[in-house]
Design an enzyme around this catalytic site. Structure first.
Site, short mmCIF file in Angstrom:
data_model
loop_
_atom_site.label_atom_id
_atom_site.label_comp_id
_atom_site.label_asym_id
_atom_site.label_seq_id
_atom_site.Cartn_x
_atom_site.Cartn_y
_atom_site.Cartn_z
N GLY A 1 3.78 2.75 6.60
CA GLY A 1 2.95 3.05 5.44
C GLY A 1 3.50 2.57 4.10
O GLY A 1 2.76 2.12 3.23
N GLU B 1 8.40 6.32 0.05
CA GLU B 1 7.33 6.77 0.95
C GLU B 1 5.97 6.44 0.33
O GLU B 1 5.86 6.39 -0.91
CB GLU B 1 7.42 8.28 1.16
CG GLU B 1 7.85 8.73 2.53
CD GLU B 1 6.86 8.44 3.66
OE1 GLU B 1 5.96 7.58 3.49
OE2 GLU B 1 7.01 9.06 4.71
N ASP C 1 2.62 14.56 2.65
CA ASP C 1 1.52 15.46 3.00
C ASP C 1 2.13 16.85 3.20
O ASP C 1 2.34 17.57 2.23
CB ASP C 1 0.86 14.89 4.26
CG ASP C 1 -0.37 15.63 4.67
OD1 ASP C 1 -1.38 15.53 3.98
OD2 ASP C 1 -0.33 16.33 5.71
N LYS D 1 0.19 15.23 -1.75
CA LYS D 1 -0.90 16.22 -1.66
C LYS D 1 -0.26 17.59 -1.85
O LYS D 1 0.11 18.24 -0.90
CB LYS D 1 -1.54 16.16 -0.27
CG LYS D 1 -2.23 14.86 0.09
CD LYS D 1 -2.85 14.97 1.48
CE LYS D 1 -3.32 13.65 2.02
NZ LYS D 1 -3.68 13.73 3.45
N PHE E 1 -7.91 13.20 3.67
CA PHE E 1 -7.28 12.09 4.38
C PHE E 1 -7.63 10.79 3.67
O PHE E 1 -8.80 10.50 3.43
CB PHE E 1 -7.73 12.04 5.84
CG PHE E 1 -6.90 11.10 6.65
CD1 PHE E 1 -5.70 11.52 7.21
CD2 PHE E 1 -7.29 9.77 6.85
CE1 PHE E 1 -4.90 10.65 7.94
CE2 PHE E 1 -6.50 8.90 7.58
CZ PHE E 1 -5.30 9.33 8.13
N VAL E 2 -6.62 10.00 3.34
CA VAL E 2 -6.86 8.77 2.59
C VAL E 2 -6.36 7.54 3.34
O VAL E 2 -5.48 7.64 4.19
CB VAL E 2 -6.21 8.83 1.18
CG1 VAL E 2 -6.88 9.88 0.32
CG2 VAL E 2 -4.70 9.09 1.27
N ASP F 1 -2.97 4.08 6.89
CA ASP F 1 -3.90 3.67 7.95
C ASP F 1 -4.76 4.81 8.45
O ASP F 1 -4.44 5.99 8.29
CB ASP F 1 -3.12 3.12 9.14
CG ASP F 1 -2.41 4.23 9.92
OD1 ASP F 1 -1.60 4.94 9.31
OD2 ASP F 1 -2.70 4.40 11.12
N ARG G 1 -4.77 -0.70 6.23
CA ARG G 1 -3.55 -0.76 5.43
C ARG G 1 -3.63 -1.83 4.34
O ARG G 1 -2.94 -1.77 3.34
CB ARG G 1 -2.33 -1.06 6.32
CG ARG G 1 -1.99 0.04 7.32
CD ARG G 1 -0.62 -0.23 7.91
NE ARG G 1 -0.38 0.51 9.15
CZ ARG G 1 0.11 1.73 9.22
NH1 ARG G 1 0.39 2.39 8.12
NH2 ARG G 1 0.32 2.31 10.39
P1 IMP Z 1 3.92 14.69 6.40
O1 IMP Z 1 2.86 15.69 6.75
O2 IMP Z 1 4.32 14.79 4.93
O3 IMP Z 1 5.09 14.81 7.33
O4 IMP Z 1 3.26 13.25 6.59
C1 IMP Z 1 3.52 12.51 7.73
C2 IMP Z 1 2.92 11.14 7.71
O5 IMP Z 1 1.53 11.27 7.99
C3 IMP Z 1 2.95 10.35 6.40
O6 IMP Z 1 4.18 9.69 6.21
C4 IMP Z 1 1.83 9.37 6.65
O7 IMP Z 1 2.26 8.32 7.49
C5 IMP Z 1 0.84 10.22 7.41
N1 IMP Z 1 -0.20 10.75 6.50
C6 IMP Z 1 -0.24 11.94 5.88
N2 IMP Z 1 -1.36 12.07 5.16
C7 IMP Z 1 -2.04 10.90 5.33
C8 IMP Z 1 -3.30 10.41 4.81
O8 IMP Z 1 -4.03 11.06 4.04
N3 IMP Z 1 -3.66 9.17 5.22
C9 IMP Z 1 -2.89 8.40 6.05
N4 IMP Z 1 -1.73 8.82 6.55
C10 IMP Z 1 -1.31 10.06 6.18
MG MG Z 2 -0.46 6.68 9.98
#
Ligand code: IMP
Ligand code: MG
Length: 190
Positions: free
Chosen positions: A53, A108, A112, A140, A161-162, A168, A174
């Site tokens: 990402g 990063e 999320d 977020k 979700f973006v 992606d 991407r």
């Molecule tokens: P985490 O929940 O902060 O551990 O996020 C884990 C991973 O999920 C991120 O590094 C992204 O690769 C993916 N991710 C989280 N939110 C989104 C989104 O809104 N769109 C696309 N990928 C996401």
């Molecule tokens: Mg992904």
């Protein structure tokens, strides 16, 4: 804005609403680059991009830096569902070089829940870098569950979700130059 007719210039058949325009993304990237350049002047900066990402953000960000830096990459995958990260992370690709004693900045695309980042911070901290900080383009705040110290945040977005600018949905989108929501009728990953 009028509805798109046919595929866009990157071949996507319509994406959702633009959350962050390409211009706004580039403006924030330049601002972050200026801040990082000032903060890390005279230091030993290693940018650690989190694949896949962060690849787009990292490529743009590093070219705004006015100080020397190196880049390295990690690839991780979280067990469990993609939308609700479990915090259990598997390293798919580790750094090529040691970071002991160096100034590490994790780059990063999005934070999320923060669980992936929380794991990465613990993992990299164990290698005893001189400093360890995080720069994320998007966050977020409503979803954040883990205690993650984020030094640089580009843009805070709502709990949606973006896609685009490196992010992606099922590995597609991407290459969008902006950040958008999913096309209407496409359900976010579980
Ligand atoms: P985490 O929940 O902060 O551990 O996020 C884990 C991973 O999920 C991120 O590094 C992204 O690769 C993916 N991710 C989280 N939110 C989104 C989104 O809104 N769109 C696309 N990928 C996401
Ligand atoms: Mg992904």
């Amino acid at each position: 804005m009028p509805m798109e007719q046919g595929p866009d210039r990157n071949g996507h058949n319509g994406v959702g609403e633009t959350l962050v325009s390409a211009e706004k993304v580039q403006e924030r990237v330049r601002e972050l680059g200026a801040e990082i350049s000032a903060d890390y002047a005279g230091r030993d900066l290693v940018l650690v991009g989190v694949l896949r990402g962060a690849s787009v953000f990292l490529a743009d960000l590093m070219r705004t830096l006015t100080i020397p830096c190196e880049v390295d990459f990690m690839a991780v995958s979280s067990y469990g569902s993609s939308a609700d990260s479990s915090g259990v992370v598997r390293i798919l690709k580790d750094l090529d070089d040691p970071v002991t004693g160096r100034d590490v900045l994790i780059v990063e695309a999005i934070v999320d829940s923060g669980l992936t980042l929380s794991y990465l911070i613990r993992n990299l901290a164990a290698r005893e870098p001189a400093t360890l900080e995080v720069c994320t383009l998007l966050s977020k705040p409503d979803r954040l569950r883990a205690e993650v110290p984020i030094r640089y945040t580009g843009i805070e977005i709502p709990d949606e979700f973006v896609i685009g600018y490196g992010l992606d949905y099922a590995q597609k989108y991407r290459n969008l130059d902006h950040v958008a929501t999913l096309p209407e009728g496409v359900a976010p990953p579980l």
